[in-house]
Design an enzyme around this catalytic site. Structure first.
Site, mmCIF file in Angstrom:
data_model
loop_
_atom_site.group_PDB
_atom_site.id
_atom_site.type_symbol
_atom_site.label_atom_id
_atom_site.label_comp_id
_atom_site.label_asym_id
_atom_site.label_seq_id
_atom_site.Cartn_x
_atom_site.Cartn_y
_atom_site.Cartn_z
ATOM 1 N N ARG A 1 -48.471 60.388 -2.331
ATOM 2 C CA ARG A 1 -48.750 61.843 -2.353
ATOM 3 C C ARG A 1 -48.393 62.398 -0.975
ATOM 4 O O ARG A 1 -48.682 61.762 0.039
ATOM 5 C CB ARG A 1 -50.228 62.127 -2.682
ATOM 6 C CG ARG A 1 -50.655 61.705 -4.081
ATOM 7 C CD ARG A 1 -52.100 62.133 -4.382
ATOM 8 N NE ARG A 1 -52.192 63.581 -4.647
ATOM 9 C CZ ARG A 1 -53.351 64.239 -4.755
ATOM 10 N NH1 ARG A 1 -54.500 63.598 -4.585
ATOM 11 N NH2 ARG A 1 -53.362 65.535 -5.001
ATOM 12 N N ASP B 1 -56.637 69.320 3.353
ATOM 13 C CA ASP B 1 -55.752 68.160 3.222
ATOM 14 C C ASP B 1 -54.823 68.020 4.402
ATOM 15 O O ASP B 1 -54.341 66.911 4.688
ATOM 16 C CB ASP B 1 -54.965 68.264 1.917
ATOM 17 C CG ASP B 1 -55.884 68.108 0.720
ATOM 18 O OD1 ASP B 1 -56.545 69.103 0.343
ATOM 19 O OD2 ASP B 1 -55.986 66.984 0.198
ATOM 20 N N ASN C 1 -55.040 73.212 1.348
ATOM 21 C CA ASN C 1 -56.152 72.738 0.536
ATOM 22 C C ASN C 1 -55.816 73.002 -0.925
ATOM 23 O O ASN C 1 -54.796 73.616 -1.257
ATOM 24 C CB ASN C 1 -57.462 73.424 0.949
ATOM 25 C CG ASN C 1 -58.688 72.695 0.415
ATOM 26 O OD1 ASN C 1 -58.848 71.503 0.612
ATOM 27 N ND2 ASN C 1 -59.532 73.425 -0.283
#
Ligand SMILES: CSC[C@H]1O[C@H](OP(=O)(O)O)[C@H](O)[C@@H]1O
Length: 371
Positions: free
Chosen positions: A105, A257, A267
């Protein structure tokens, strides 16, 4: 519920020594089932991160660190039929594991921070007598990353509760996505603040956005808060605006994040809209994140890679088609909130307020700002 320790359950846990395995609470099955998956290969961990069986920026980094331990003995990382035996083979396999896990990711910088930490250890263990000893050394680093995050969550909780308790014992707080034990190695980030307020005898009333399309708020945050006895009302994402208008919430708190040097914050998708609504209604907007979520190599939020996820997460979430076949879909997993919309960022080292590049660098990398 399966509780692995006195604090509750472990989102991630390692069993055994360097030849052990990683156990993950499978978050895709919550809230209906509390089930666990064991990972004993790098690919197992890669798949678990990709399908959000383990998710949340800090938890992704911790899982990847344990994945590198598995990598040191994973023959698939060497592309051979034999598992690594020598230290050189173990290090080569572990480095290949880092490269593979980095593709799982793209947005949460904690993943890359953790992999760099593991690469740093790999560079120092080449003289070990075997791949098994390399795995032991790597396990010690992964455990250190996990335990450090647990402590960071607790510190974020304390600093955040100090800040928010001024809002009164029954304050209303809106939150988005999931930022609790399921997203970290400890009590969470934004949720750690709410847990800390609750443990101080306050009764925050949490309004949890369901958080489309994967419903981390409905499935995970509502579940965590109810497990810990925190007053939670589940709302659909579009309910937050009238709720803020009507003065039912005195603050918004979310996780992150990736946060840039100026404080722009990536985020979960929907966070930017919530920040705009909070600004419009004069409600403070807080971000809670450990310093491992900061990426000081970039300044603008435009530089943050935003993960694009499968259209099916929107068109047929949870197995029921709710959109025409072939419809065009845009499904970014995150959006970016500019620093100007953020009242303060709560970290394990203290609160950044107001949010500026100078204040971010002073908190996250103080040595770089000493004249
Ligand atoms: C404590 S970090 C949690 C952070 O991660 C979530 O994203 P995802 O569920 O896709 O991993 C969301 O952005 C949360 O704020």
């Amino acid at each position: 519920m399966n509780r692995n320790n006195s604090d509750g359950f472990e989102t991630l846990s390692w069993t055994g020594a360097g030849d052990g395995f990683l156990t993950l609470l499978d978050q895709t099955r919550l809230p209906n089932e509390v089930t666990f998956v064991n990972c004993d290969s790098v690919e197992d961990v890669w798949q678990a991160i990709k399908r959000l069986a383990v998710r949340g920026a800090p938890a992704i980094g911790i899982a990847a660190a344990y994945g590198v331990v598995l990598g040191a003995r994973d023959e698939k990382m060497l592309g051979s039929g034999d598992s690594p035996k020598t230290a050189e083979q173990g290090c080569r396999a572990a480095l290949a594991a880092c490269d593979h896990l980095a593709t799982s990711r793209p947005t949460a910088v904690n993943l890359f921070w953790a992999l760099d930490r593991m690469r740093g250890v790999i560079a120092t263990v080449g003289e070990e007598p075997s791949a098994g000893r390399v795995a032991e050394r790597l396990l010690a680093e992964a455990v250190a990353i996990h335990e450090a995050d647990r402590a960071q969550c607790a510190a974020i909780g304390r600093y955040g509760a100090d800040l928010l308790e001024t809002l009164g014992p029954t304050m209303g707080i809106v939150t988005h996505c999931n930022t609790g034990m399921l997203a970290t190695g400890g009590d969470g980030t934004a949720l750690a603040v709410l847990f800390a307020l609750n443990e101080r005898g306050m009764q925050p009333h949490v309004y949890a956005d369901e958080t489309r399309p994967l419903l981390q708020g409905a499935r995970l945050t509502a579940w965590e808060l109810m497990e810990r006895g925190v007053h939670v009302t589940l709302i659909c994402d579009s309910m937050a605006a009238p709720l803020l208008r009507d003065g039912k919430a005195q603050a918004v708190i979310v996780g992150a994040d990736r946060i840039t040097a100026r404080g722009d914050t990536a985020n979960k998708i929907g966070t930017y809209g919530l920040a705009v609504q909070a600004k419009h209604h004069g409600v403070p907007f807080y971000v809670a994140a450990p310093t491992t979520t900061f990426d000081l190599s970039i300044t603008s939020g435009d530089e943050i890679p935003i993960e694009q996820r499968a259209p099916e997460e929107i068109t047929e979430a949870f197995g029921r088609r709710t959109a025409p076949e072939g419809v065009e879909v845009d499904n970014p997993a995150f959006d970016v909130t500019p620093a100007e919309l953020i009242t303060a960022i709560i970290t394990e080292r203290g609160v950044i307020e107001p949010v500026s590049e100078e204040a971010v660098r002073a908190m996250v990398d103080p040595e770089s700002t000493q004249s």
